[in-house]
Write a protein that holds these residues in place. Structure first.
Motif, mmCIF file in Angstrom:
data_model
loop_
_atom_site.group_PDB
_atom_site.id
_atom_site.type_symbol
_atom_site.label_atom_id
_atom_site.label_comp_id
_atom_site.label_asym_id
_atom_site.label_seq_id
_atom_site.Cartn_x
_atom_site.Cartn_y
_atom_site.Cartn_z
ATOM 1 N N THR A 6 22.476 66.105 -22.209
ATOM 2 C CA THR A 6 23.545 66.289 -21.213
ATOM 3 C C THR A 6 24.917 66.081 -21.855
ATOM 4 O O THR A 6 25.854 66.849 -21.600
ATOM 5 C CB THR A 6 23.340 65.310 -20.037
ATOM 6 N N ASP A 21 29.858 69.417 -12.589
ATOM 7 C CA ASP A 21 30.302 69.860 -11.259
ATOM 8 C C ASP A 21 30.687 68.669 -10.400
ATOM 9 O O ASP A 21 30.174 67.573 -10.590
ATOM 10 C CB ASP A 21 29.179 70.623 -10.548
ATOM 11 N N ASP A 43 30.188 61.877 -11.550
ATOM 12 C CA ASP A 43 30.099 63.101 -12.346
ATOM 13 C C ASP A 43 31.423 63.230 -13.087
ATOM 14 O O ASP A 43 32.335 62.429 -12.867
ATOM 15 C CB ASP A 43 29.804 64.321 -11.456
ATOM 16 N N ARG A 90 25.730 69.034 -24.028
ATOM 17 C CA ARG A 90 26.047 70.212 -23.214
ATOM 18 C C ARG A 90 27.503 70.186 -22.755
ATOM 19 O O ARG A 90 28.108 71.223 -22.534
ATOM 20 C CB ARG A 90 25.100 70.252 -21.999
ATOM 21 N N HIS A 91 28.055 68.981 -22.603
ATOM 22 C CA HIS A 91 29.433 68.861 -22.090
ATOM 23 C C HIS A 91 30.349 68.220 -23.132
ATOM 24 O O HIS A 91 31.236 67.437 -22.804
ATOM 25 C CB HIS A 91 29.425 68.070 -20.785
ATOM 26 N N TRP A 142 21.730 71.146 -10.460
ATOM 27 C CA TRP A 142 22.749 70.075 -10.504
ATOM 28 C C TRP A 142 23.349 70.025 -11.894
ATOM 29 O O TRP A 142 22.620 70.065 -12.883
ATOM 30 C CB TRP A 142 22.074 68.743 -10.174
ATOM 31 N N SER A 143 24.667 69.958 -11.979
ATOM 32 C CA SER A 143 25.294 69.817 -13.290
ATOM 33 C C SER A 143 26.231 68.616 -13.286
ATOM 34 O O SER A 143 26.984 68.399 -12.331
ATOM 35 C CB SER A 143 26.097 71.074 -13.642
ATOM 36 N N THR A 188 18.463 65.741 -14.750
ATOM 37 C CA THR A 188 17.474 66.824 -14.798
ATOM 38 C C THR A 188 17.268 67.499 -13.437
ATOM 39 O O THR A 188 16.335 68.290 -13.267
ATOM 40 C CB THR A 188 16.112 66.288 -15.293
#
Ligand SMILES: [Zn+2]
Length: 393
Positions: free
Chosen positions: A107, A50, A62, A110-111, A46-47, A42
């Motif tokens: 999350t 990435d 990540d 989202r990916h 920041w993702s 959150t």
């Protein structure tokens, strides 16, 4: 407390990472059993998709670096800090735990082009065969359940498949390894927690539990235990680590210990680091400027007073010792990434191929490595699933 490091295997310390080793690590299905990365999910600006770096923003894992380190997935942790054992404390923790679970789900969704949720053992191979990363969910500290064991079924419904009863302080279920005994192991509610975990087909995680709580969970659980991020007390005498006799008992009962990078040396948690650590645990709520300030202060303190003085070689010595004591069928990996883990030479997830190369150089076969990197964890999950007494997927 003193750290006693076993002599390193002759010839291993300088073994180069060969192309063959790199190929081997790539072929393996690799899972880490304790990923605290959700605390970053959150963060403003920041993702997860990435590429980050420990040097610039403290994150150790990540999606791009999972590719670098050939980590195929793992257990993303719903960690809740211990608070008061009161109705209000339980309500706050429950809200926090459910929200963290939702944040992990959001999350992953989202990916979804890169990573998918896993709920059963077979999902791990299905998802990796599709070229995607595997996201199991786990609970560190069952404090958010309050005194309502029915909530465990709710977390199970939301996909959680592993849970530990307690964290760094005693709670309503069990004594912590790092607190004074209150229950002398499990509380009466903790005994029922074990039965409910078995009934739901969830894997019991004994990391952070006291020795007595470990012994009682081992005796009571119908299925083998896992320690998602623990180490060897022979290598470093700390209550978070397991003595060799308990490692053997765990293995004899079919369980596994996932070796961690923490508590290989004294934790240098002076007042300044403790304050930074408290801020780090709330990094998901900080503004980008506050995050940058935290990173700057954390790195400045590292220059003079690192959280851990242990380094890659210390980790390898502990890992080799645990493998020798437990056997290759009872070892796995849970370095405590993004939860205080990481050492000089093992800074982030990208360093994992080095571990495989060193184990190969120490004589472990590809079959041994396949067990330790995921086979053992999936066997334990499968045993928990097979023992469940409720219909669930
Ligand atoms: Zn932990």
């Amino acid at each position: 407390m003193t750290a006693a490091v076993l002599p390193l295997l002759a010839g291993c310390a300088t073994a180069p990472r060969t192309a063959a080793d790199a190929g081997l690590h790539t072929r393996l299905l690799t899972l880490d059993t304790h990923l605290d990365t959700p605390l970053h999910f959150t963060r403003a600006g920041w993702s997860f998709a990435d590429r980050h770096s420990v040097a610039t923003d403290l994150a150790q894992l990540d999606i791009p670096r999972m590719a670098d380190g050939n980590l195929d997935g793992g257990f993303f942790v719903i960690y809740t800090g211990q608070g008061p054992l009161t109705a209000e404390g339980y309500a706050n923790a429950r809200a926090f735990g459910l929200r963290r679970s939702d944040e992990i789900d959001a999350t992953i969704v989202r990916h979804a082009d890169r990573i998918l949720p896993a709920r059963i053992t077979a999902d791990a191979t299905r998802i990796t065969a599709a070229g995607k990363l595997v996201a199991f969910k786990s609970i560190e500290n069952s404090y958010p359940l309050g005194e309502d064991l029915g909530l465990l079924a709710e977390f199970h419904r939301r996909g959680v498949r592993m849970a530990g009863p307690v964290h760094s302080a005693n709670n309503q279920f069990a004594d912590s390894a790092t607190d004074k005994p209150r229950w002398n192991g499990l509380s009466p509610l903790g005994v029922r927690w074990v039965a409910e975990m078995n009934r739901l087909g969830m894997l019991i995680d004994a990391s952070h539990a006291s020795d007595a709580a470990f012994d009682q969970m081992l005796a009571r659980s119908k299925t083998p235990l896992i320690l998602s991020h623990s180490g060897s007390r022979t290598l470093f005498d700390h209550p978070r680590n397991l003595d060799d006799a308990r490692i053997r008992k765990l293995a004899a009962a079919g369980g596994a210990i996932c070796v961690t990078s923490v508590y290989l040396s004294p934790m240098q948690l002076g007042p300044e680091r403790a304050a930074l650590f408290a801020k780090f645990e709330e990094i998901g709520t900080l503004s980008p400027a506050e995050q940058a300030d935290l990173n700057r202060r954390w790195r400045a303190l590292d220059a003079t007073d690192r959280l851990w003085t242990a380094e890659f070689e210390t980790f390898m010595a502990a890992l080799l010792h645990v493998i020798k004591v437990a056997g290759v069928d009872h070892v796995c990996f849970g370095a405590d990434w993004d939860g205080g883990g990481g050492l000089s030479g093992l800074e982030d997830i990208a360093a994992l191929p080095k571990v495989t190369a060193r184990l190969r150089a120490a004589g472990y076969s590809e079959a041994d490595l396949a067990k330790m990197w995921s086979g053992n964890v999936l066997r334990l999950l499968g045993k928990a699933e097979a023992a469940r007494q409720v219909d669930a997927r």
